[in-house]
Design a protein around this motif. Sequence first.
Motif, PDB file in Angstrom:
ATOM      1  N   ILE A 163       5.973 -47.629 -26.642  1.00 40.67           N
ATOM      2  CA  ILE A 163       6.056 -48.824 -27.506  1.00 40.67           C
ATOM      3  C   ILE A 163       7.139 -49.767 -26.968  1.00 40.67           C
ATOM      4  O   ILE A 163       6.950 -50.982 -26.895  1.00 40.67           O
ATOM      5  N   LYS A 164       8.261 -49.177 -26.574  1.00 37.20           N
ATOM      6  CA  LYS A 164       9.413 -49.987 -26.135  1.00 37.20           C
ATOM      7  C   LYS A 164       9.038 -50.884 -24.948  1.00 37.20           C
ATOM      8  O   LYS A 164       9.474 -52.036 -24.854  1.00 37.20           O
ATOM      9  N   ALA A 165       8.204 -50.354 -24.046  1.00 35.77           N
ATOM     10  CA  ALA A 165       7.795 -51.135 -22.861  1.00 35.77           C
ATOM     11  C   ALA A 165       7.164 -52.454 -23.299  1.00 35.77           C
ATOM     12  O   ALA A 165       7.445 -53.516 -22.731  1.00 35.77           O
ATOM     13  N   GLU A 241     -13.627 -46.459 -22.358  1.00 33.87           N
ATOM     14  CA  GLU A 241     -12.440 -45.930 -21.684  1.00 33.87           C
ATOM     15  C   GLU A 241     -11.154 -46.643 -22.065  1.00 33.87           C
ATOM     16  O   GLU A 241     -11.080 -47.865 -21.985  1.00 33.87           O
ATOM     17  N   GLY A 242     -10.163 -45.857 -22.452  1.00 39.10           N
ATOM     18  CA  GLY A 242      -8.838 -46.394 -22.766  1.00 39.10           C
ATOM     19  C   GLY A 242      -8.598 -46.580 -24.248  1.00 39.10           C
ATOM     20  O   GLY A 242      -7.459 -46.620 -24.687  1.00 39.10           O
ATOM     21  N   ILE A 243      -9.665 -46.725 -25.045  1.00 36.71           N
ATOM     22  CA  ILE A 243      -9.438 -46.970 -26.482  1.00 36.71           C
ATOM     23  C   ILE A 243     -10.202 -45.961 -27.360  1.00 36.71           C
ATOM     24  O   ILE A 243     -11.180 -45.367 -26.929  1.00 36.71           O
ATOM     25  N   GLY A 244      -9.699 -45.827 -28.609  1.00 38.54           N
ATOM     26  CA  GLY A 244     -10.321 -44.896 -29.552  1.00 38.54           C
ATOM     27  C   GLY A 244      -9.650 -43.541 -29.537  1.00 38.54           C
ATOM     28  O   GLY A 244      -9.204 -43.070 -28.488  1.00 38.54           O
ATOM     29  N   ARG A 245      -9.525 -42.925 -30.737  1.00 41.05           N
ATOM     30  CA  ARG A 245      -8.874 -41.621 -30.841  1.00 41.05           C
ATOM     31  C   ARG A 245      -9.500 -40.793 -31.960  1.00 41.05           C
ATOM     32  O   ARG A 245     -10.152 -41.311 -32.859  1.00 41.05           O
ATOM     33  N   THR A 246      -9.229 -39.480 -31.878  1.00 39.20           N
ATOM     34  CA  THR A 246      -9.625 -38.583 -32.970  1.00 39.20           C
ATOM     35  C   THR A 246      -8.400 -38.179 -33.793  1.00 39.20           C
ATOM     36  O   THR A 246      -8.509 -37.442 -34.751  1.00 39.20           O
ATOM     37  N   PHE A 247      -7.217 -38.620 -33.355  1.00 39.81           N
ATOM     38  CA  PHE A 247      -5.964 -38.308 -34.067  1.00 39.81           C
ATOM     39  C   PHE A 247      -5.063 -39.540 -34.018  1.00 39.81           C
ATOM     40  O   PHE A 247      -5.342 -40.472 -33.257  1.00 39.81           O
ATOM     41  N   ILE A 248      -4.019 -39.550 -34.855  1.00 38.85           N
ATOM     42  CA  ILE A 248      -3.105 -40.705 -34.850  1.00 38.85           C
ATOM     43  C   ILE A 248      -1.852 -40.339 -34.043  1.00 38.85           C
ATOM     44  O   ILE A 248      -1.045 -39.519 -34.469  1.00 38.85           O
ATOM     45  N   PRO A 249      -1.683 -40.966 -32.870  1.00 35.81           N
ATOM     46  CA  PRO A 249      -0.509 -40.651 -32.049  1.00 35.81           C
ATOM     47  C   PRO A 249       0.782 -41.240 -32.639  1.00 35.81           C
ATOM     48  O   PRO A 249       0.726 -42.226 -33.386  1.00 35.81           O
ATOM     49  N   GLY A 250       1.897 -40.675 -32.248  1.00 35.64           N
ATOM     50  CA  GLY A 250       3.195 -41.199 -32.683  1.00 35.64           C
ATOM     51  C   GLY A 250       3.480 -42.580 -32.116  1.00 35.64           C
ATOM     52  O   GLY A 250       4.354 -43.290 -32.613  1.00 35.64           O
ATOM     53  N   ALA A 251       2.756 -42.974 -31.064  1.00 33.56           N
ATOM     54  CA  ALA A 251       2.987 -44.292 -30.445  1.00 33.56           C
ATOM     55  C   ALA A 251       2.295 -45.414 -31.207  1.00 33.56           C
ATOM     56  O   ALA A 251       2.359 -46.569 -30.790  1.00 33.56           O
ATOM     57  N   PHE A 252       1.629 -45.087 -32.324  1.00 35.80           N
ATOM     58  CA  PHE A 252       0.941 -46.130 -33.097  1.00 35.80           C
ATOM     59  C   PHE A 252       1.745 -46.434 -34.355  1.00 35.80           C
ATOM     60  O   PHE A 252       2.065 -45.523 -35.131  1.00 35.80           O
TER      61      PHE A 252
END
Length: 339
Positions: A163-165, A241-252
């Motif tokens: 996120i910081k980047a 490719e690159g988008i979409g998830r089955t879980f919520i990452p901490g980076a969101f």
Amino acid sequence: MRFYYRTINVRGRDLINTAIGNTPLRKCNFLSASYNSQIYIKDESHNPGKSSKDRAAWFMMEDAIRNEKIKPGGTFVEASSGNTGISIAILARKMGYRAKIFVSKTCSQEKLRILESYGAEVELCDNSRGMHIFNSTQYLAQAYAANTENAYFTNQYYNSANIKAHYKTTGPELWQQSEQAVTHMLIGVGTGGSISGIGRFLKEQNRQIKIWGVEPVRSVYQGFVETGMVPEFQELHDAIEGIGRTFIPGAFDPQVVDRIFQVDAEESKDIAKQYYAQTNQLIGYSSAAVLACLEKYKEEMNLKEEDQLILFFPDHGDRYIQKLYKEKKSQSSKIYNSL
Ligand SMILES: Cc1ncc(COP(=O)(O)O)c(C=O)c1O
């Protein structure tokens, strides 16, 4: 234009000197006319590793080296849909490290060849469904790093440097390049690092700026933003490719996101071909998803003529020739017919 030259000086030695970021923001007259508003494209394929993921890779690797989480000559390990892996492989090679990249078997052939060309060791995995699924890229990457001497898992899904980047570089660039006039952002969501960092920065400048995300149908971000709950896993989302998830990452970070839209893989493929026919530009799969989103939800978006919408294009179409451009011609009716 000024470039950011970034170096890590460790014990008196500059490990790298490269130009990441300050990619062009260009007005797209064709889209502006199609949607009757001011539409700009942030073209991240102008980064040295040809994608936005150079930014996250650099911030995560710099943090690891500076804070001695990895020793010289060690191995950077990552789970990636390809682009982060490519960025890590390039930077690792320049700085005298190794790269071991776990990618899902849906990764494009072009990205696999690039990874190998930059000397990364590549491990193909069944899926990328998160740290708790034993045959996922994330699980296997973590396990490999834990069991390997002098290996460091950059872990883009949970690393705050991701996120910081974008908070430190992409957000300020967009604010400056748009001359503080951006009113809307539309960004594909994978780890969530881009939308969260850009969204956080822009909302600090002007709370009214709308931060919109794009994901494939059946991905979990939309439900999470709307209800605060992670939807039950049912069917796997479309593979874009690159988008979409089955879980919520901490980076969101849902606090800085106004809305998540969903698009089909097929409508994204279609629009990539139509955009190419109109503009002669090959765009990446997730960039096509952003265009498909704009077309699908244009009524709901209700953009005004004076609005300045920035579309985030994370990479280039040359990484998806087989998937997007080699296949049969577009089947759907012509979207851009009127122009
Ligand atoms: C092509 C492409 N688009 C979009 C994204 C999503 O970016 P983020 O992970 O910052 O959400 C990625 C991430 O890997 C990507 O490679």
